[in-house]
Design a protein around this motif. Structure first.
Motif, PDB file in Angstrom:
ATOM      1  N   ASN A  14      72.888 -12.354 -62.177  1.00 26.82           N
ATOM      2  CA  ASN A  14      72.670 -12.510 -63.615  1.00 26.82           C
ATOM      3  C   ASN A  14      72.327 -13.953 -63.972  1.00 26.82           C
ATOM      4  N   ILE A  15      71.369 -14.107 -64.867  1.00 21.09           N
ATOM      5  CA  ILE A  15      71.051 -15.455 -65.356  1.00 21.09           C
ATOM      6  C   ILE A  15      71.414 -15.560 -66.833  1.00 21.09           C
ATOM      7  N   PHE A  16      71.602 -16.798 -67.277  1.00 22.93           N
ATOM      8  CA  PHE A  16      72.145 -17.083 -68.607  1.00 22.93           C
ATOM      9  C   PHE A  16      73.500 -16.371 -68.750  1.00 22.93           C
ATOM     10  N   ALA A  17      74.277 -16.418 -67.691  1.00 21.75           N
ATOM     11  CA  ALA A  17      75.608 -15.780 -67.683  1.00 21.75           C
ATOM     12  C   ALA A  17      76.535 -16.604 -66.795  1.00 21.75           C
ATOM     13  N   ARG A  18      77.801 -16.549 -67.098  1.00 26.08           N
ATOM     14  CA  ARG A  18      78.770 -17.317 -66.311  1.00 26.08           C
ATOM     15  C   ARG A  18      80.115 -16.607 -66.348  1.00 26.08           C
ATOM     16  N   THR A  19      80.801 -16.598 -65.214  1.00 26.46           N
ATOM     17  CA  THR A  19      82.151 -16.043 -65.128  1.00 26.46           C
ATOM     18  C   THR A  19      83.077 -17.135 -64.614  1.00 26.46           C
ATOM     19  N   ARG A  20      84.185 -17.304 -65.304  1.00 27.31           N
ATOM     20  CA  ARG A  20      85.175 -18.294 -64.891  1.00 27.31           C
ATOM     21  C   ARG A  20      86.270 -17.592 -64.090  1.00 27.31           C
ATOM     22  N   VAL A  21      86.841 -18.315 -63.127  1.00 29.90           N
ATOM     23  CA  VAL A  21      87.943 -17.757 -62.337  1.00 29.90           C
ATOM     24  C   VAL A  21      89.243 -18.285 -62.921  1.00 29.90           C
ATOM     25  N   GLY A  22      90.057 -17.380 -63.433  1.00 27.37           N
ATOM     26  CA  GLY A  22      91.319 -17.793 -64.039  1.00 27.37           C
ATOM     27  C   GLY A  22      92.448 -17.836 -63.027  1.00 27.37           C
ATOM     28  N   ASP A  23      93.618 -18.132 -63.520  1.00 21.75           N
ATOM     29  CA  ASP A  23      94.792 -18.136 -62.653  1.00 21.75           C
ATOM     30  C   ASP A  23      94.967 -16.753 -62.047  1.00 21.75           C
ATOM     31  N   ASP A  24      95.407 -16.719 -60.809  1.00 21.02           N
ATOM     32  CA  ASP A  24      95.716 -15.461 -60.157  1.00 21.02           C
ATOM     33  C   ASP A  24      94.471 -14.597 -59.915  1.00 21.02           C
ATOM     34  N   GLY A  25      93.286 -15.225 -59.935  1.00 22.44           N
ATOM     35  CA  GLY A  25      92.083 -14.493 -59.535  1.00 22.44           C
ATOM     36  C   GLY A  25      91.442 -13.644 -60.608  1.00 22.44           C
TER      37      GLY A  25
END
Lengths: 190, 205
Positions: free
Chosen positions: A132-143
């Protein structure tokens, strides 16, 4: 760079685009407004089973958020794209794929498009997954994987250099999202 | 109330090798790291051809790896295996592909080195299954972590002898399990070791 010889193709929300992009070409995506997004599939023109892969990119790059200059890898561990421009920053999402449609419907459309243009494509069950472009996923605590909105504005661009002859398929996001322009240059487009 | 399970089948998988076996819906499957520090790569395929999918699993669970009670999903978006129990401290991996001959060649170990990639294809072929592509595997006991900057670190696995992870099959599948042959990233004297698989069949009613 002047792309006047290669007029951009405007892709409205939920439309698809599929074509061969030659080695050394630049393929770019320009947002016509905030909230755009697209899913990209890519594979070798000569071997549809050598495919752009999140997993192999993670393995070779050792980073989840690609940056300018980074390469994306195929299932044969070969660079297929390099990232040349990313206006919003870290806006290529390899962690989650999103086609907005059920995968089966998305593939039905793209398989027909490949067939109509006589472009080599894998068997339907062997299609790659989208990046995906123009998209972002962050990794939070505990995955946990958390949406991280990208600050895309009208005119934001993402560009890749294609490392060898590839087939690129694109599905534009959503139903009412602004259109996205796809441009290929300065190399040849079939 | 605990589910009534009957017979337990135990399969020992030698180091660097793989087995594939059928699981019926409702069966429980456990994977045991017998000696500790051993990675185990797995894929599952349904009779209809749906294949376990790391990307779909991440997307649906919104997690890097399922929590207890969450599932591994197939590329048709349907659940395949639900995580019931995990005695290891984790982590496990759904990010990187199985080791393959190209990886070993690129890292100087030669392309004849055994790999999970080849193990899967050989084990599945013995079950009459041929895949056009190699799906990214479910990497049990893999010590993979992402730091705040997004860097991916893969370290020596921290699983202890006897650590076990257990799933329940949501549908009929062929499950392939490879005792990862990777000795390139391991520090001596760590070498690939045997693993054990347990299959619990529900008691006939």
């Amino acid at each position: 760079m002047n792309y006047s010889k290669h007029a951009p193709h405007a892709l409205s929300a939920s439309q698809t685009w599929l074509d061969v992009v030659r080695a050394g070409s630049r393929i770019g995506f320009k947002a016509r407004g905030p909230g755009v997004g697209a899913a990209i599939f890519a594979w070798s023109h000569v071997d549809p089973y050598e495919q752009l892969s999140d997993a192999y990119t993670f393995m070779e790059l050792r980073r989840v958020w690609p940056a300018i200059g980074d390469q994306f890898y195929t299932t044969l561990r070969r660079p297929i794209l390099s990232l040349e421009r990313d206006d919003p920053g870290h806006s290529i999402d390899l962690l989650r794929h999103d086609c907005w449609w059920p995968r089966a419907r998305c593939l039905d459309t793209l398989v027909e498009q490949a067939k109509a243009k006589a472009i080599p494509a894998p068997l339907r069950r062997d299609w790659p997954y989208a990046v995906n472009i123009f998209a972002r996923t962050r990794v939070g605590d505990d995955g946990d994987l958390i949406d991280d909105p990208v600050g895309t504005i009208q005119g934001s661009q993402i560009e890749f250099i294609v490392k060898f002859d590839v087939v690129v398929a694109v599905l534009a996001a959503g139903i009412s999202s602004p259109a996205i322009d796809i441009y290929v240059g300065p190399g040849q487009e079939s | 109330m605990a589910e009534p399970f009957g017979e337990t089948i135990r399969i020992r998988v030698p180091a660097r090798e793989a087995v594939a076996f059928a699981l019926r819906k409702g069966y429980r499957v456990g994977v045991i790291d017998l000696a500790g520090h051993q990675g185990v790569d797995c894929v599952a395929i349904t009779p209809g051809g749906a294949v376990s999918c790391t990307r779909t699993t991440r997307a649906i669970n919104r997690r890097l790896f399922p929590k207890i009670g969450q599932s591994i999903y197939a590329d048709d978006d349907e659940a395949m295996l639900t995580l019931l129990d995990d005695t290891s401290s984790g982590p496990h991996g759904l990010l990187v592909p199985p080791c393959d001959p190209i990886m070993y060649r690129l890292r100087g170990a030669g392309c004849a080195h055994p790999s999970c990639h080849d193990n899967f294809h050989h084990a599945l072929a013995r079950k009459g299954i041929r895949l056009g592509r190699t799906p990214p595997s479910i990497c049990l006991f893999q010590n993979i972590e992402i730091d705040e900057a997004g860097h991916i670190a893969i370290g020596v696995n921290t699983s202890k002898p006897g650590d076990k992870i257990t799933f329940r099959a949501h549908r009929d599948v062929v499950f392939a399990v490879s005792a990862c042959p990777n000795d390139v990233f391991k520090r001596p004297p760590l070498q690939p070791t045997d693993i054990e698989v347990t299959i619990d069949m529900p008691q006939a009613v």
